[in-house]
Motif scaffolding. Structure first.
Motif, PDB file in Angstrom:
ATOM      1  N   GLY A 178     -19.170   2.810  -0.282  1.00 26.97           N
ATOM      2  CA  GLY A 178     -18.266   3.129  -1.378  1.00 26.97           C
ATOM      3  C   GLY A 178     -16.883   2.505  -1.246  1.00 26.97           C
ATOM      4  N   ALA A 179     -16.615   1.769  -0.182  1.00 26.73           N
ATOM      5  CA  ALA A 179     -15.291   1.186  -0.001  1.00 26.73           C
ATOM      6  C   ALA A 179     -14.994   0.218  -1.144  1.00 26.73           C
ATOM      7  N   PRO A 186      -8.443   7.280   2.505  1.00 25.94           N
ATOM      8  CA  PRO A 186      -9.711   7.393   1.775  1.00 25.94           C
ATOM      9  C   PRO A 186      -9.871   8.743   1.066  1.00 25.94           C
ATOM     10  N   LYS A 187      -9.409   9.814   1.692  1.00 25.16           N
ATOM     11  CA  LYS A 187      -9.504  11.139   1.061  1.00 25.16           C
ATOM     12  C   LYS A 187      -8.607  11.204  -0.178  1.00 25.16           C
ATOM     13  N   ALA A 238      -1.681   7.770   8.015  1.00 23.36           N
ATOM     14  CA  ALA A 238      -1.792   7.340   6.617  1.00 23.36           C
ATOM     15  C   ALA A 238      -3.091   6.569   6.392  1.00 23.36           C
ATOM     16  N   VAL A 239      -3.456   5.714   7.333  1.00 22.12           N
ATOM     17  CA  VAL A 239      -4.696   4.946   7.204  1.00 22.12           C
ATOM     18  C   VAL A 239      -5.900   5.871   7.210  1.00 22.12           C
ATOM     19  N   VAL A 240      -5.870   6.891   8.067  1.00 22.10           N
ATOM     20  CA  VAL A 240      -6.994   7.825   8.155  1.00 22.10           C
ATOM     21  C   VAL A 240      -7.094   8.699   6.902  1.00 22.10           C
ATOM     22  N   ARG A 299      -8.824   0.592   1.661  1.00 22.63           N
ATOM     23  CA  ARG A 299      -9.664   1.724   2.004  1.00 22.63           C
ATOM     24  C   ARG A 299     -10.534   1.377   3.202  1.00 22.63           C
ATOM     25  N   ALA A 300     -10.980   0.141   3.284  1.00 18.45           N
ATOM     26  CA  ALA A 300     -11.840  -0.273   4.386  1.00 18.45           C
ATOM     27  C   ALA A 300     -11.117  -0.198   5.725  1.00 18.45           C
ATOM     28  N   MET A 301      -9.778  -0.288   5.714  1.00 10.01           N
ATOM     29  CA  MET A 301      -9.031  -0.219   6.963  1.00 10.01           C
ATOM     30  C   MET A 301      -9.322   1.076   7.708  1.00 10.01           C
TER      31      MET A 301
END
Length: 186
Positions: free
Chosen positions: A17-18, A158-159, A153-155, A23-25
């Motif tokens: 779903g990326a 996606p949420k 922030a990276v983690v 988002r892939a990061m």
């Protein structure tokens, strides 16, 4: 929502779903790949916008506009999510650190008191106006914790992106909604 199989296939393990590199990061240890994907999306947007501005045929322009809007939303949702997450974390941490420094009494005033007898330093610190010392300490603390804030922030992105993707159709700001609005104006 929205196919991201190309990102997943190329990076060896990104969830299907990326939508783009930002988002892939969070899903791939190779963050350079994520940034490269994001830059690629920006390049596609620029190319499509340039092509759209040169088209004179209304039907071809409508097709290009739809494709441009879909590409833009694939990039914009994760980018806006990352920006909102980063800004929220910064504001939260800034408020927390500044409040703790002020409320605890262990802040800039403690540093000024401890450096009272030190030549030059004590006088320089004592000359800092009230309130500015704790602000400076807060900014230093945020600078020192910025790698952890960026990782958080990276983690969390996606949420936040998924939540935003769920809300956009209701607001009419997803690709379909934006295209409907533009068709109504055209």
């Amino acid at each position: 929502p929205g196919g991201g199989a190309g990102v997943g296939a190329a990076s060896g393990g990104v969830r299907r779903g990326a939508l783009c590199g930002l988002r892939a990061m969070a899903d791939v240890p190779d963050t350079k790949k994520g940034f490269d994907d994001a830059l690629s999306e920006m390049g596609k947007i620029a190319e499509k916008l340039q092509a759209y501005t040169k088209v004179r045929d209304p039907e071809e322009a409508a097709t290009l506009r739809k494709d441009l809007i879909e590409t833009y939303t694939r990039f914009a949702v994760p980018a806006a999510s990352f920006s909102a997450t980063s800004l929220s974390l910064f504001v939260l941490c800034f408020t927390l650190v500044y409040t703790v420094l002020g409320a605890s009494g262990v802040g800039f005033d403690s540093i000024v008191a401890a450096s009272e007898g030190v030549p030059l330093l004590g006088d320089a610190l004592a000359a800092v106006p009230d309130g500015w010392g704790n602000l400076g300490l807060t900014l230093i603390a945020l600078e020192l914790t910025s790698p952890a804030l960026a990782a958080a922030a990276v983690v969390l992105t996606p949420k936040v992106a998924r939540a935003l993707e769920e809300k956009l159709p209701g607001w009419g700001l997803d690709a379909e909604g934006l295209n409907r609005r533009l068709e109504a104006v055209s």
